[in-house]
Design an enzyme around this catalytic site. Sequence first.
Site, PDB file in Angstrom:
ATOM      1  N   ASP A  45      42.754  64.023  12.119  1.00  0.00           N
ATOM      2  CA  ASP A  45      42.630  65.339  12.721  1.00  0.00           C
ATOM      3  C   ASP A  45      41.159  65.726  12.900  1.00  0.00           C
ATOM      4  OD1 ASP A  45      43.920  67.814  13.563  1.00  0.00           O
ATOM      5  OD2 ASP A  45      43.143  68.701  11.722  1.00  0.00           O
ATOM      6  N   ASN A  48      66.900  68.815  10.668  1.00  0.00           N
ATOM      7  CA  ASN A  48      67.143  69.185   9.267  1.00  0.00           C
ATOM      8  C   ASN A  48      68.200  68.238   8.711  1.00  0.00           C
ATOM      9  OD1 ASN A  48      67.677  70.341   6.791  1.00  0.00           O
ATOM     10  ND2 ASN A  48      67.725  72.444   7.572  1.00  0.00           N
ATOM     11  N   ASP A  98      51.087  77.194  21.531  1.00  0.00           N
ATOM     12  CA  ASP A  98      51.502  77.413  20.149  1.00  0.00           C
ATOM     13  C   ASP A  98      51.816  78.907  19.932  1.00  0.00           C
ATOM     14  OD1 ASP A  98      51.803  77.330  17.395  1.00  0.00           O
ATOM     15  OD2 ASP A  98      49.651  77.194  16.988  1.00  0.00           O
ATOM     16  N   ASP A 131      68.437  67.492   5.281  1.00  0.00           N
ATOM     17  CA  ASP A 131      68.798  67.817   3.898  1.00  0.00           C
ATOM     18  C   ASP A 131      68.548  69.306   3.675  1.00  0.00           C
ATOM     19  OD1 ASP A 131      69.249  68.050   1.202  1.00  0.00           O
ATOM     20  OD2 ASP A 131      67.882  66.441   0.607  1.00  0.00           O
ATOM     21  N   ASP A 160      49.556  70.954  20.281  1.00  0.00           N
ATOM     22  CA  ASP A 160      48.415  71.842  20.466  1.00  0.00           C
ATOM     23  C   ASP A 160      48.274  72.355  21.892  1.00  0.00           C
ATOM     24  OD1 ASP A 160      47.322  71.935  17.855  1.00  0.00           O
ATOM     25  OD2 ASP A 160      46.466  69.941  18.119  1.00  0.00           O
ATOM     26  N   GLU A 171      41.556  62.209  16.761  1.00  0.00           N
ATOM     27  CA  GLU A 171      41.907  63.352  17.586  1.00  0.00           C
ATOM     28  C   GLU A 171      40.624  63.824  18.271  1.00  0.00           C
ATOM     29  OE1 GLU A 171      43.396  67.965  17.777  1.00  0.00           O
ATOM     30  OE2 GLU A 171      42.420  67.181  16.001  1.00  0.00           O
TER      31      GLU A 171
END
Length: 815
Positions: A544, A325, A691, A327, A638, A573
């Site tokens: 993808d 992170n 996931d 900002d 994944d 992919e």
Amino acid sequence: MTPKILAMAAACALAHGAAGHAAAAANEPACAAAPLGEQRIYLRGGMNGWIAADEYAFTYACDAYYLNVEEDGLQEFKIADAEWTPDTMFGATVETALPAGQRSPLARGSDAKNPYNIKLRFAGEQTMRLAFEGGRPVLSIGPKSFGPAGAGPVDHPVALGLSHDSRAAADKAPFGSVTAGSAVEFALNALPGVASATLVVEKRRLEGNQEVLEYTELARIPMARQPGAGRDRWTARHSYADPAVYGYYFEVVVDGKTYVYQNNRDRVYWTRERGSNGAGAVAHAPAGAKAVRRFRQTVHAADFTVPGWARDAVYYYIFPERFRNGDKRNDPVPGKTRYQDKRVEFHRDWLDRPYRPGSGDGSDATGGNDFYGGDLQGVIDKLDYIRDLGANTIYMTPVFRAASNHKYDTADYTAIDPHFGRNADYVRLTREAGKRGIRVITDASFNHTGSDSLYFDRYGNYAATGAYEKSAITPSSPYASWYTFDARQADPDKRYKGWAGAMDLPELNKADPGFRRFAFGAQAKPKGITQLWLDRGSSGWRMDVAPWVPDDFWREWRKAVKAHRKDALTISETWFDSSKYLLGDTFDSTMNYIFRNAVLDYAAGGKAGAAYANIELMREAYPAQSFYALMNLLSTHDQARSLHVLGDSGPEGDAALARKRFRLAVFFQMMFPGAPAVYYGDEVGLSGGDDPGNRAAYPWADQGGKPDLALLADFKQLIAMRARHPVLRHGSIDAPIHLDDNVVVLARRDGGVWALCATNNAAEAKTVSVALPAGAAGRYTDALTGATLEAKDGRVSLTVPAMFGVVAVSPANKQ
């Protein structure tokens, strides 16, 4: 263990396992019709890469669907047809493991939006039974009871004496993938007694995903016999006119009976088609050609080139929302930021575990809506860290505007997500990366958008009129032709097709000319999305779910990419054998999931030969220019992270052992051809299961994390070794010069420089003596320790450390 699927019977009496059952058959009702009609269903899970493989197909016999398996331990799977059709996809109604040996009701995919994976503990040879009681699916598993069928094993000595090795120069030449127009010489070795032999050449249908698995016969070539001393050679020649994936096998007649000599039974990770090439196997001629396991032959375009920088790439693979992170002003804000028509969740503690809805972790019932605040500024801030690690290419999952944390539900292809920054931040990232010698690869899906997008706008969150504006089909929308609707349906979720049943990912009509112009039209105004982001600094594209996009789309897309920027890299992919995408007309490279599974299985202690067979298939099947540019990954967003797979978690986890095994996997990755990919955080010991566990935030020390600095030092050392020795990036590679259960030794050559690369997955050091290839150097220096090795009489002795490896490099030999 490697699963063994046993033979299946079609007879109802055999299905119940006892001869005595047949005597009572007259008292039983007639066999019921198959509840699913002619639809085939498969066991699809972790044991077979979730594919629809023929050997995992259930057989319907009178009252239920049966499958014999041989598995051990806890496995996760579903039962589904080849297309994951919701009505013929079956999962668990609960997330916990089902009790073994008991009847367990299942849910259809059409009953629940996403049934849980079925978790069962297997115990060797067993029979699975899927019955429908009152129309409801019920699964049970018990001792093997489903009888075998088939012609039995081959026992004729002449048939058993057949041999052909697709990687042996004497049996097939030239080696590997060839250019269109090439002739290939084939040889089959046999004992005297073969009456005739025929080479059968077929062409594979290239269309969509691997569930489309069809071959068309091209030629039947009678083979010529060449008598020898105790062995005959049968030879034939075939010229391949066009780029494609071809199959071949041999039909042989012995004593009036026909046999086939075909590919072996090796399983290829994630791949429906069985057989790893190399040495084949003989079988009785099947009733139909579909049952034949073909040797595969790739034929690529003569002008196929891959950007030269690709084989020198070391990827740093980032899931932007969880990396850094930089900002806090652009962080999502609960109560203000929306996820579709719902709230978002925000982790105030950077080290929180990602939320898993329904797990009792305190999160809401929605997935993909929890945020940490990672952004492009965070990546920019850590460019020096990435450079110091040794990576020179950043691959980021999508950064376009989208509702979710993963951003594959694209809302606006032209704009950076506001919680990641602005378009100018992306340009600044690519420029700052370029100053450090780092390229950036962009990710996108042209298979689907988000339901919450300006193109679809199901929730009415955009000013533009979407194709499904506020859940109403809107023909006046400029995007109406991008999707396919069924206005007859009353249920809003059934009026369009969500990719893989996910209604927040409406599938695009990839054949629509308007969408194609938008995606890659060179003359489009504004220019196509593909060209737009190349102009903003991208060095290429990772696309993808490539198999769900038509092949002709990718052919047109590739032309547009290369016309706009010749050195842009294109990566698909694809998880399975990707030969069809590496013919020169679609992609340069692919995400190498086969490599991942092979290396992790080996690092976990599996037998080297079984895992390495998959790598040898790629060396043979993929054109060299692609093989040296493959995105060789170990962890991904994944799949469970490598440390998790190697056993660092759970009540029986051993973190220290898992790290040793992981170091071995990374060593293998860095000494092997192709472009290694480091998934963010792997280098400092970040772990996590499937996931969302694999998408945890990087454990920065200034956020309270505890990065494993010793592991980080190992990564830097191994990446530096690769950078220091061009032979590890460019050097040729052949079959292993030594391969046993634990040790793999490879010889690599780049001009006058040789490298001996050895790995050992045993718990103790191993010393092996290996014969060197002709012309190999006689003196070597260990790339990590500086120790010297001397060959004697064409052999060298290598001591390979436990769960690690050795790279020994020769001095340059001017030729």
